[in-house]
Design an enzyme around this catalytic site. Sequence first.
Site, PDB file in Angstrom:
ATOM      1  N   GLU A  28     -20.046 -24.182 -18.200  1.00 43.55           N
ATOM      2  CA  GLU A  28     -18.986 -24.809 -18.318  1.00 43.55           C
ATOM      3  C   GLU A  28     -18.830 -26.096 -17.715  1.00 43.55           C
ATOM      4  O   GLU A  28     -18.482 -27.297 -17.960  1.00 43.55           O
ATOM      5  CB  GLU A  28     -17.660 -24.086 -18.356  1.00 43.55           C
ATOM      6  CG  GLU A  28     -16.352 -24.621 -18.730  1.00 43.55           C
ATOM      7  CD  GLU A  28     -15.309 -23.680 -19.108  1.00 43.55           C
ATOM      8  OE1 GLU A  28     -15.528 -22.799 -19.917  1.00 43.55           O
ATOM      9  OE2 GLU A  28     -14.045 -23.778 -18.702  1.00 43.55           O
ATOM     10  N   GLU A  72     -20.899 -28.574 -19.076  1.00 42.03           N
ATOM     11  CA  GLU A  72     -20.273 -29.268 -20.296  1.00 42.03           C
ATOM     12  C   GLU A  72     -19.368 -30.263 -19.747  1.00 42.03           C
ATOM     13  O   GLU A  72     -19.251 -31.288 -20.560  1.00 42.03           O
ATOM     14  CB  GLU A  72     -19.841 -28.116 -21.126  1.00 42.03           C
ATOM     15  CG  GLU A  72     -19.103 -28.540 -22.338  1.00 42.03           C
ATOM     16  CD  GLU A  72     -18.606 -27.387 -23.043  1.00 42.03           C
ATOM     17  OE1 GLU A  72     -18.080 -26.228 -22.419  1.00 42.03           O
ATOM     18  OE2 GLU A  72     -18.208 -27.485 -24.497  1.00 42.03           O
ATOM     19  N   CYS A  99     -10.212 -18.224 -20.073  1.00 39.86           N
ATOM     20  CA  CYS A  99     -11.107 -16.989 -20.656  1.00 39.86           C
ATOM     21  C   CYS A  99     -10.034 -15.854 -21.305  1.00 39.86           C
ATOM     22  O   CYS A  99     -10.094 -14.621 -21.293  1.00 39.86           O
ATOM     23  CB  CYS A  99     -11.616 -16.312 -19.320  1.00 39.86           C
ATOM     24  SG  CYS A  99     -10.203 -15.725 -18.115  1.00 39.86           S
ATOM     25  N   SER A 155     -13.664 -26.049 -24.783  1.00 41.20           N
ATOM     26  CA  SER A 155     -15.128 -25.560 -24.350  1.00 41.20           C
ATOM     27  C   SER A 155     -15.796 -24.692 -25.332  1.00 41.20           C
ATOM     28  O   SER A 155     -15.178 -23.894 -25.653  1.00 41.20           O
ATOM     29  CB  SER A 155     -15.106 -25.117 -22.830  1.00 41.20           C
ATOM     30  OG  SER A 155     -16.503 -24.396 -22.342  1.00 41.20           O
ATOM     31  N   LYS A 207      -8.631  -8.097 -24.990  1.00 36.50           N
ATOM     32  CA  LYS A 207      -9.934  -8.298 -24.976  1.00 36.50           C
ATOM     33  C   LYS A 207     -10.404  -7.288 -26.041  1.00 36.50           C
ATOM     34  O   LYS A 207     -11.729  -7.432 -26.089  1.00 36.50           O
ATOM     35  CB  LYS A 207     -10.131  -7.947 -23.488  1.00 36.50           C
ATOM     36  CG  LYS A 207      -9.901  -8.796 -22.559  1.00 36.50           C
ATOM     37  CD  LYS A 207     -10.751 -10.101 -22.738  1.00 36.50           C
ATOM     38  CE  LYS A 207     -10.440 -11.092 -21.474  1.00 36.50           C
ATOM     39  NZ  LYS A 207     -11.446 -12.201 -21.590  1.00 36.50           N
ATOM     40  N   GLU A 222     -11.154  -9.667 -28.821  1.00 41.51           N
ATOM     41  CA  GLU A 222     -12.267 -10.736 -28.540  1.00 41.51           C
ATOM     42  C   GLU A 222     -13.579  -9.647 -28.911  1.00 41.51           C
ATOM     43  O   GLU A 222     -14.451 -10.346 -29.470  1.00 41.51           O
ATOM     44  CB  GLU A 222     -12.335 -10.818 -26.915  1.00 41.51           C
ATOM     45  CG  GLU A 222     -13.737 -11.896 -26.586  1.00 41.51           C
ATOM     46  CD  GLU A 222     -13.218 -12.416 -25.424  1.00 41.51           C
ATOM     47  OE1 GLU A 222     -12.417 -13.131 -24.988  1.00 41.51           O
ATOM     48  OE2 GLU A 222     -14.372 -12.094 -24.503  1.00 41.51           O
ATOM     49  N   GLU A 264     -18.502 -13.995 -33.835  1.00 37.44           N
ATOM     50  CA  GLU A 264     -19.175 -15.275 -33.411  1.00 37.44           C
ATOM     51  C   GLU A 264     -19.712 -15.129 -31.821  1.00 37.44           C
ATOM     52  O   GLU A 264     -20.300 -15.853 -31.373  1.00 37.44           O
ATOM     53  CB  GLU A 264     -17.924 -16.188 -33.219  1.00 37.44           C
ATOM     54  CG  GLU A 264     -17.417 -16.457 -34.310  1.00 37.44           C
ATOM     55  CD  GLU A 264     -16.057 -15.791 -35.053  1.00 37.44           C
ATOM     56  OE1 GLU A 264     -16.061 -14.535 -34.365  1.00 37.44           O
ATOM     57  OE2 GLU A 264     -15.101 -16.540 -35.577  1.00 37.44           O
ATOM     58  N   CYS A 273      -4.372 -13.204 -15.894  1.00 40.06           N
ATOM     59  CA  CYS A 273      -4.779 -12.031 -16.403  1.00 40.06           C
ATOM     60  C   CYS A 273      -4.235 -10.903 -15.715  1.00 40.06           C
ATOM     61  O   CYS A 273      -4.162  -9.675 -15.761  1.00 40.06           O
ATOM     62  CB  CYS A 273      -6.243 -11.610 -16.615  1.00 40.06           C
ATOM     63  SG  CYS A 273      -6.925 -12.686 -17.883  1.00 40.06           S
TER      64      CYS A 273
HETATM   65 FE1  SF4 Z   1      -5.036 -13.792 -21.924  1.00 35.99          FE
HETATM   66 FE2  SF4 Z   1      -2.951 -12.389 -20.616  1.00 35.99          FE
HETATM   67 FE3  SF4 Z   1      -5.083 -11.061 -21.677  1.00 35.99          FE
HETATM   68 FE4  SF4 Z   1      -5.493 -12.565 -19.503  1.00 35.99          FE
HETATM   69  S1  SF4 Z   1      -4.417 -10.820 -19.640  1.00 35.99           S
HETATM   70  S2  SF4 Z   1      -6.950 -12.464 -21.273  1.00 35.99           S
HETATM   71  S3  SF4 Z   1      -4.137 -14.103 -19.940  1.00 35.99           S
HETATM   72  S4  SF4 Z   1      -3.647 -12.376 -22.834  1.00 35.99           S
END
Ligand code: SF4
Length: 385
Positions: free
Chosen positions: A77, A80, A97, A117, A156, A159, A164, A303
């Site tokens: 990053e 970039e 993130c 990014s 997460k 994610e 992708e 987080c």
């Molecule tokens: Fe996003 Fe909150 Fe999850 Fe961290 S804890 S990835 S800031 S939603």
Amino acid sequence: MNTKNPAVQMMLDVLHNKGDRTLSVQIAPAVRVSIGEYLGFETGTNLVQEMIGALKQMGFDYVFDTNFGADLTVIEEAFELVERLKKHKLLPMFTTCCPSWYMFVERLYPDLIPYLSTVKSPQAILASLVKTFFSQSINVGKGKMFHAVVAPCAMKKEEAKRQELWVLGDEPNIDLVLTTKEFVELLNELSIDLHNVAKADFDNPLGLSSGAGAIFGTTGGVMEATLRTAYYYYTGKDLEDFELLEVRNSGLKKEGKIDFAGIELNVCTVNSLEEAKPILEEIRATGTCKYQFIEVMNCPLGCIGGVGQWTTDREVLLKRREAIFKYDKEHKYQAAHQNQYIRDLYDKYIGVVGSAKAHELMHTHYTDKSSDKAEEFSCKFPKQE
Ligand code: SF4
């Protein structure tokens, strides 16, 4: 053994029926400084060695550090960012993130996707390397490596489902995500007490990270870690002081100016999707804004305030944050480019920063998802307190 939580149940099933699979797991930076509160330790105690010991005791073959993935995120990053600065192209660049953030942009501001990014999150990068480089190095074939993540946040899990990010076609990079709460439930199910567990260290070569990787756990951390290395790329020298207090944000939004060897870089860190909207609207209307680099996270203080944990009490979050910055300050290396394991990985496997191989493993793309139903969209996002 029965439990109501499906993720915990799945993990128990895998541990009890391991078969010929190799089990690996990675631990996110925010979890290690928050988990102790629920187990009788002082708030902010860093229990990473106890967590590694517990995971080994459960039967995991390898325990890796998401912070190592964070160092890789930084390397790509920062490159970039410097490229965009030199070419005056696609600025501001947004970093994060946080999946809540880029899912928000894909649905509500898809026209601004080019400003994001393209580098994957630390979780996604490390998992990509586990399923490729590391599996190959220990001769574990496709389908035989089960990789889990302990993360602060249910997002997460979303994610991990994104194709992708996968690097093996139809096989996910991540087979299971456990939140901090679920990990504690798993400990309880297996009667493992972090007070008495044998401490252990991360497995290498995906285990040794810099202090920069650790600060991803709190707001401004992604940006600060990236700027430490971007400055090195841009000037050929390290910053005199790696601690960039201008970007450490304990509120909802903070602006800062960074002296980039004679160039003044305007930066902004934002801790709320709502708070990011005026900036997005300005870019949509004018094609730019006064910042060159912006970090957006969804949760209070980043987080460490994730909703996969028990509390978002501000005093508690500040103690978690203090623990993360203490770890960084005391670390031998405070910048990702100083990490010899990262350098070795590029030499032996990835090649050059920003190369085709680096993109194949560590970059992603975003797509216009504005047709997703609003109600499905809103329920995915953790609420701010
Ligand atoms: Fe996003 Fe909150 Fe999850 Fe961290 S804890 S990835 S800031 S939603």
